[in-house]
Every structure is written in C-alpha cells, then in structure tokens.
Motif scaffolding. Structure first.
Motif, PDB file in Angstrom:
ATOM      1  N   ARG A 143       0.839  -1.204   0.000  1.00  0.00           N
ATOM      2  CA  ARG A 143       0.000   0.000   0.000  1.00  0.00           C
ATOM      3  C   ARG A 143       0.870   1.249   0.000  1.00  0.00           C
ATOM      4  O   ARG A 143       0.633   2.192  -0.767  1.00  0.00           O
ATOM      5  CB  ARG A 143      -0.909  -0.006   1.225  1.00  0.00           C
ATOM      6  CG  ARG A 143      -1.741   1.269   1.390  1.00  0.00           C
ATOM      7  CD  ARG A 143      -2.425   1.280   2.747  1.00  0.00           C
ATOM      8  NE  ARG A 143      -3.286   2.436   2.898  1.00  0.00           N
ATOM      9  CZ  ARG A 143      -2.868   3.662   3.242  1.00  0.00           C
ATOM     10  NH1 ARG A 143      -1.577   3.874   3.452  1.00  0.00           N
ATOM     11  NH2 ARG A 143      -3.731   4.660   3.369  1.00  0.00           N
ATOM     12  N   ALA A 144       1.895   1.250   0.846  1.00  0.00           N
ATOM     13  CA  ALA A 144       2.763   2.424   0.921  1.00  0.00           C
ATOM     14  C   ALA A 144       3.484   2.660  -0.402  1.00  0.00           C
ATOM     15  O   ALA A 144       3.648   3.804  -0.841  1.00  0.00           O
ATOM     16  CB  ALA A 144       3.772   2.246   2.056  1.00  0.00           C
ATOM     17  N   ILE A 186       9.102   6.168   0.205  1.00  0.00           N
ATOM     18  CA  ILE A 186       8.129   5.825   1.244  1.00  0.00           C
ATOM     19  C   ILE A 186       8.486   6.583   2.520  1.00  0.00           C
ATOM     20  O   ILE A 186       9.592   6.433   3.065  1.00  0.00           O
ATOM     21  CB  ILE A 186       8.115   4.308   1.502  1.00  0.00           C
ATOM     22  CG1 ILE A 186       7.733   3.558   0.224  1.00  0.00           C
ATOM     23  CG2 ILE A 186       7.147   3.959   2.627  1.00  0.00           C
ATOM     24  CD1 ILE A 186       7.771   2.050   0.362  1.00  0.00           C
ATOM     25  N   GLN A 187       7.523   7.402   2.991  1.00  0.00           N
ATOM     26  CA  GLN A 187       7.720   8.206   4.191  1.00  0.00           C
ATOM     27  C   GLN A 187       6.649   7.852   5.220  1.00  0.00           C
ATOM     28  O   GLN A 187       5.694   7.108   4.927  1.00  0.00           O
ATOM     29  CB  GLN A 187       7.664   9.698   3.847  1.00  0.00           C
ATOM     30  CG  GLN A 187       8.691  10.106   2.777  1.00  0.00           C
ATOM     31  CD  GLN A 187       8.594  11.567   2.429  1.00  0.00           C
ATOM     32  OE1 GLN A 187       8.888  12.417   3.270  1.00  0.00           O
ATOM     33  NE2 GLN A 187       8.184  11.864   1.204  1.00  0.00           N
ATOM     34  N   ILE A 205       1.088   4.410  -2.950  1.00  0.00           N
ATOM     35  CA  ILE A 205       0.621   5.785  -2.758  1.00  0.00           C
ATOM     36  C   ILE A 205       1.755   6.779  -2.537  1.00  0.00           C
ATOM     37  O   ILE A 205       1.522   7.990  -2.496  1.00  0.00           O
ATOM     38  CB  ILE A 205      -0.366   5.859  -1.571  1.00  0.00           C
ATOM     39  CG1 ILE A 205       0.356   5.559  -0.259  1.00  0.00           C
ATOM     40  CG2 ILE A 205      -1.539   4.917  -1.793  1.00  0.00           C
ATOM     41  CD1 ILE A 205      -0.533   5.775   0.967  1.00  0.00           C
ATOM     42  N   CYS A 206       2.998   6.300  -2.377  1.00  0.00           N
ATOM     43  CA  CYS A 206       4.097   7.223  -2.085  1.00  0.00           C
ATOM     44  C   CYS A 206       4.435   8.084  -3.294  1.00  0.00           C
ATOM     45  O   CYS A 206       4.138   7.723  -4.439  1.00  0.00           O
ATOM     46  CB  CYS A 206       5.329   6.447  -1.613  1.00  0.00           C
ATOM     47  SG  CYS A 206       6.129   5.475  -2.895  1.00  0.00           S
ATOM     48  N   GLN A 207       5.070   9.218  -3.059  1.00  0.00           N
ATOM     49  CA  GLN A 207       5.458  10.153  -4.103  1.00  0.00           C
ATOM     50  C   GLN A 207       6.927   9.935  -4.476  1.00  0.00           C
ATOM     51  O   GLN A 207       7.794   9.865  -3.601  1.00  0.00           O
ATOM     52  CB  GLN A 207       5.266  11.605  -3.619  1.00  0.00           C
ATOM     53  CG  GLN A 207       3.822  11.954  -3.278  1.00  0.00           C
ATOM     54  CD  GLN A 207       2.937  11.937  -4.515  1.00  0.00           C
ATOM     55  OE1 GLN A 207       3.371  12.307  -5.602  1.00  0.00           O
ATOM     56  NE2 GLN A 207       1.685  11.511  -4.334  1.00  0.00           N
ATOM     57  N   HIS A 240       8.480   7.372  -5.545  1.00  0.00           N
ATOM     58  CA  HIS A 240       9.032   6.093  -5.097  1.00  0.00           C
ATOM     59  C   HIS A 240       9.775   6.225  -3.765  1.00  0.00           C
ATOM     60  O   HIS A 240      10.710   5.479  -3.488  1.00  0.00           O
ATOM     61  CB  HIS A 240       9.973   5.488  -6.156  1.00  0.00           C
ATOM     62  CG  HIS A 240       9.391   5.461  -7.538  1.00  0.00           C
ATOM     63  ND1 HIS A 240       8.197   4.849  -7.823  1.00  0.00           N
ATOM     64  CD2 HIS A 240       9.846   5.983  -8.714  1.00  0.00           C
ATOM     65  CE1 HIS A 240       7.929   4.980  -9.111  1.00  0.00           C
ATOM     66  NE2 HIS A 240       8.913   5.672  -9.665  1.00  0.00           N
ATOM     67  N   ASP A 255       2.886   7.815   4.586  1.00  0.00           N
ATOM     68  CA  ASP A 255       2.383   6.799   3.649  1.00  0.00           C
ATOM     69  C   ASP A 255       1.898   5.550   4.364  1.00  0.00           C
ATOM     70  O   ASP A 255       1.287   4.676   3.733  1.00  0.00           O
ATOM     71  CB  ASP A 255       3.489   6.402   2.654  1.00  0.00           C
ATOM     72  CG  ASP A 255       3.928   7.574   1.789  1.00  0.00           C
ATOM     73  OD1 ASP A 255       3.053   8.351   1.376  1.00  0.00           O
ATOM     74  OD2 ASP A 255       5.148   7.694   1.528  1.00  0.00           O
TER      75      ASP A 255
END
Length: 655
Positions: free
Chosen positions: A565-566, A575-576, A569-571, A573, A579
C-alpha cells in the motif's frame, strides 16, 4: 488440300523469298507464316540436310528423364495404331525440345522417314529443317497441322504432319505427340486423333502425378505418425482396425501388423465411455480411460475424433501417456520459487526455524507446520520442497477449507472413469514425485482424514468408484493454525493422523516475536515490487522504526500488505511516515522512552472502543475477521459497535 493449293503455297513461298513479305490475303495461317519469316534467311528450300540427333549416353539420359511420359505414350499410341486399319503413317513421341523418343506405325513409312534422318534421337528443330508441326506445336502450345508445301524444305512437300503438345497437372509441357504420313494417305481426322491421344496421356500423367503425390504424402504421414509420442489408431464403421502406429501398439500390448484388419473388440475390452461415444458418434477430448488386454489394465488419456461418411462413421483415436500428462500439469502448476535463502534470519527464532526446515528437507517423512495465520507457513513448505531431493518434481497446494463438503473426497482422491464421465486425477497423482501441501488440515472431514492416513501408511491411492490401486510417491506437508491436540481430545481430528503428521513438527513464531526481522522483510517485499514496477524505492528509517513498534496481529501477510500500500501511494518512489496506514501511526508504541510523560488511565468503555477500532483497522471493517481478533461473537461485536456509536464504514474505505 488440292493440287492447286499446293501450287499456290509454292508460289507464295517464292514471292516471300523475293520480296520479304506477303500481302495479308496471301498469307497462310499466322503460325505457319511466322515460321516462314523466321526460316526465310536461314535456309535454302531445295537443300536438305538430315536433322541433328542425340546419340548414345545423351539419348539414353533423355529417355530416362522422360520414362513416365514414354511409358504412357507408348501404351496410348500402340492402342491407337491397332485401330487405324494399318494406315501408311507413323506415330511419334517427342520431348519438349523436339527430340524423337519413340516411333510406331507402318514400316514402309518409317523407312521413308528414316531416309530423311527422322529416327529416334532426331530433333525436329525449325532452325534445321524449317517449318514443321512438332516444332510449331511446342512453340505455340496448341495442336497444329503442316501440310505439303506449307513446309519450307522441298523434301517435306510430300508429307503431312499433325502434332499436339502434352501438359501435366501443373500446366508444364511434358512433350509432343505427332502423326506423319504421305499426302496420299492423309485423313481429315488426323489432327483430332492426335489431340485426343495427347489429352488422354495428359490425363494419365495427372492421375499418376496425383497418385505419386498421394503416396508421398501417405509415406510422410505414416512417418510422422510413427514418430509422435502419442499412440494413434483408426478403425472403420464396422469397428475393424485400419491403422495402428508403433506407440499405440506398445501401449495397448498389440502386434502392429497382425492387429490391422481385425475387429477392435476382439483385440481389446473397450472402456464404457469409449463405447458410448462410438455409439453416439461423439468426440472425446483428453479423457482418462482404461483398456483391458488379456487381464492387463492399461490406463491412457484418450482423444476421439469421429469421421462421418454418409450413413457410416469411422474414428481416429489418440492415446496420450498419463505420465506425460502428469509432467505437463506439474510443469504448469507445480513449480514454486521460494527458498530458505530468501528468508530473514535476524532473530534466533528464525535461525532455528530455517535450521529445522533444512533438516526436514533431507527426509521423506510428513511435516506439520504450526503457527498463526499469516506467518508464512506455505512459504516455509515451498522452501522445504526446493531444498529437498524432490525439487525437480511437482509442488501441489490444496486448501482443505475450500474443499466442497459433498465432493471433497472426490476432489482429494479423484474418481475412476464411467460410461457417463471421464476419470479425474487425485491430488496425490498430480503431486507424484514431489510434494503435496495441505493447508489448514484441521478442516479435513473425518472421511478425508481416514483416507489420508491410509495413503500415508500404504503409499497407494484408490480413486472413488474404482478398484485400481495406484502407487504414489508423495511427501505430505500439512499446516494448521488451530490447536490440533485440543481437536484430538475433542475427537474432531484423528489421533493416529495427528501422530503421523507430528513426526516432524515445526512451530513458526508470530511476527511480534521477531520484530528484528522486519527490516529484512521490508527490503525483500520492496525488491519484488521494484521488479514489478521497474523502479527503485527508498524508505525512511522512521518508517522502519514505526513498523517495529506495531504488534502485527496479521503477521507477515499484514506487513506485506502495508508495504504494498505504501509503495502504491508514495510520491517519487519514496516511502515516508505519512504513507503508512493511520492505525500504525496513531497506535500506542510498544517501547516508550523514560522521558515520555505518563499517559492517563483509560476507562473500560474507552479501552473497548480502542480495541474495536484497532481490530477494524487491521481487518478493514470486516466483522467476520474482527470478532475472532477480539475474542467475542459477531453478535456481541455488532451490539458494542452500536453502543459505542462507531461508524464501521470508514474503515472499509481506507484502502
């Protein structure tokens, strides 16, 4: 043609020699006139020179090349000569270049032609002997007659020749037939006769060509059928065997040559399904059947093709070896790639698990994998399979919970063929030589438990509605999330089956007991996603830290879903922390620093509320999954949701 016509032809030829052309009204037919123009500057009409002739090995080679044409032409011309009332004429066969291959006819007429040089091997070339029928017929491609003074050479003025080309079925000119005689013996039907004979020979050439081609194709087909891995057999509408290739003869224990022509029912006892298909003229596609030959049972995979022919119907059958079917099925659905090398080993528990799994892979005894749902029991079973000597064999997985209640035993054990339906392979046969993974084995019915125990003891399978014992070589790996000893005490699981499976039991710890494995698991999931999306992902250390603070009631499977899922939806590529799902960010951390302020105590009602919300986050609002997590019934859960005024719909929309 009258004497006056002959004199006019001679006069026109003299005029052509003198002036180089003729007026339109004076010209003979176009083919002859064109030949006159070609010959005008090449020869003197009064001079005769014997034609060129092929001799010795050259002539023999030409005759060999035209053997089929000569054979058919001889038969046709000899038959014609018998009915020509001994006319003073000669019948000839020539090749496409005008070489005389064969002659028959009146001896005196043949002698007269021989004096001019027209013997076997002589060429009827326009450049040598001037205008002549065989050369023009070959050039123009149609029958033609050259009469008397239509010949350029005066030596041929007392002769008439008719010629017709012969063609094969491809439209290629194979040669020419000719009829020659003195002017006193000319018949009005000469041209029609030689044309009819030429057509007869052409038709015979076509028939021979088609027959030769059919024989060639038949030989190729027989060679092909003998080289295939499948058995091939064919029988006519009476049931008499017409063809049997080597493979079918070997499979059915029949003699390839002696069996042909005999009734099929005298050679074999046919399966009921095949008899029914023959009676109803129906086709069969890859159905398992059993033949009987002198007390021997022969199983095969059958494809049947009816060949209707009016009121009758013949059949072609293909016999596919069952071993090849098993290999094909295994190659399509029985390959797995997970290995112990892919498993994280950051904790002592996981290192112990890997060591036990590698030890289990060395044996052939059953294995029981126990652990909570989502801990990766099937991945462990795949790793055991790939580390064992059965790695090249099939890996078949079966979820026992999904077996239908009424047909579960048939789905597990397969079924024998009957007159109404084809046989069905058992899961043990599909996994023969490899591994059969039985997931959630606690859901097996008592009948299936007994059948499994019997197979573990004997190593043979007996299908439903069949009396044949089928040896199998299968390793059983079972898994369970239930308390099997408790089920044994409650008589819900067979004690002997439990002991058989417990011979090598491996307990898989939940993810909350191996939190140090999370970074390695996260990197493994990200590498898989990178291959799928063709990109590189970055993940913040804060995200890893937050993941290590969570209890993970859904274990490894829940972690995999969170990472996927993360990544989606992350921007960029990357993952923060934002997310991650909200329930991971808002939960109480497992480890607290000493400097953190003490949290206020919660009331029982608020604790119930938070427990329900947490369960809803984990199961995405699915009540059937929330109730077991909370340890209460679905009815009680629904009542508390209403009392606490929790909107369960918001959790269903998070993903």
């Amino acid at each position: 043609m009258t004497q006056q016509d002959l004199q006019e032809n001679a006069s026109r030829w003299q005029q052509l020699i003198a002036s180089g052309s003729l007026a339109a009204q004076q010209q003979p037919e176009p083919a002859i006139y064109a030949s006159w123009l070609r010959c005008r500057t090449l020869m003197k009409p009064t001079v005769w020179k014997a034609p060129h002739r092929a001799l010795g090995a050259t002539f023999h080679s030409i005759c060999q090349r035209k053997d089929d044409f000569i054979t058919l032409g001889q038969a046709a011309l000899e038959d014609a000569w018998e009915y020509m009332e001994q006319r003073h004429c000669v019948l000839m066969i020539l090749d496409e270049s005008g070489c005389t291959l064969w002659q028959c006819g009146d001896q005196q007429t043949r002698q007269q032609l021989a004096e001019l040089g027209f013997v076997p091997g002589a060429y009827w070339a326009e450049g040598d002997i001037g205008t002549n029928a065989p050369a023009l017929a070959a050039l123009e491609g149609h029958p033609i007659q050259v009469y008397g003074t239509e010949h350029v050479r005066q030596a041929l003025h007392s002769w008439s020749f008719c010629a017709a080309p012969v063609y094969d079925n491809s439209g290629r000119q194979r040669g020419t037939l000719a009829l020659g005689c003195g002017l006193a013996h000319v018949s009005a039907s000469d041209l029609s006769l030689i044309l009819a004979i030429a057509r007869e020979i052409g038709n015979a050439l076509n028939a021979d060509g088609l027959l030769a081609e059919s024989n060639r194709h038949l030989n190729q087909l027989n060679g092909l059928l003998d080289s295939v891995d499948d058995g091939v057999m064919a029988w006519d509408h009476r049931g008499h065997l017409q063809y049997l290739n080597q493979r079918a003869a070997a499979m059915l224990k029949l003699h390839e040559q002696q069996s042909q022509g005999k009734p099929l029912t005298q050679l074999l006892t046919l399966p009921a399904l095949l008899n029914r298909a023959i009676e109803q003229r129906q086709s069969l596609q890859h159905v398992e059947v059993t033949f009987e030959n002198h007390g021997q049972f022969i199983s095969a995979l059958l494809t049947l093709k009816p060949i209707p022919d009016g009121e009758h119907c013949s059949f072609i059958a293909l016999l596919h070896p069952l071993e090849r079917l098993h290999q094909y099925v295994s190659s399509q659905i029985g390959r797995v790639s997970h290995s112990f090398e892919q498993m994280p080993s950051g904790t002592q528990e996981m290192r112990r698990l890997i060591r036990y799994g590698q030890q289990a892979a060395k044996g052939s005894h059953p294995i029981l994998l126990c652990g909570e749902e989502g801990v990766g029991k099937e991945l462990i079973s795949q790793a055991i399979h790939n580390a064992s000597e059965r790695a090249a064999g099939p890996y078949i997985a079966l979820n026992c919970q999904l077996l239908p209640e009424e047909q579960g035993l048939k789905a597990l054990l397969g079924s024998g063929a009957s007159a109404e339906e084809a046989g069905q392979l058992s899961r043990f046969e599909l996994a023969n030589g490899g591994t059969l993974y039985l997931e959630q084995i606690e859901y097996l019915s008592p009948e299936m438990q007994s059948a499994l125990l019997q197979i573990l003891k004997t190593g043979v399978v007996m299908r439903i509605n069949s009396s044949h014992l089928i040896p199998v070589n299968v390793r059983i790996i079972a898994s369970s999330s239930a308390n099997l000893p408790l089920l044994v005490q409650q008589n819900r699981f067979r004690r002997q089956l439990f002991y058989s499976l417990q011979a090598f039991e491996i307990q898989i710890p939940p993810l909350r007991q191996r939190l140090s494995d999370i970074p390695q698991l996260v990197q493994h999931h990200l590498r898989s996603l990178e291959q799928h999306f063709q990109c590189r992902f970055r993940i913040d250390e804060q995200v890893i830290t937050q993941l290590e603070l969570y209890l993970w009631p859904g274990n490894d499977l829940e972690l995999k879903g969170v990472i996927e899922r993360a990544a989606m939806i992350c921007q960029g590529h990357h993952i923060q922390l934002p997310d991650l799902p909200a329930h991971l960010l808002s939960q109480q951390p497992l480890l607290e620093s000493e400097s953190q302020p003490e949290l206020p105590l919660l009331t029982l009602t608020e604790m119930e509320r938070q427990a329900i919300i947490r369960a809803a986050n984990v199961s995405h609002g699915q009540l059937n999954e929330m109730a077991p997590l909370l340890g209460i019934s679905r009815t009680t859960l629904w009542r508390k949701i209403k009392q606490l005024q929790i909107d369960i719909r918001q959790f269903k929309q998070r993903f």
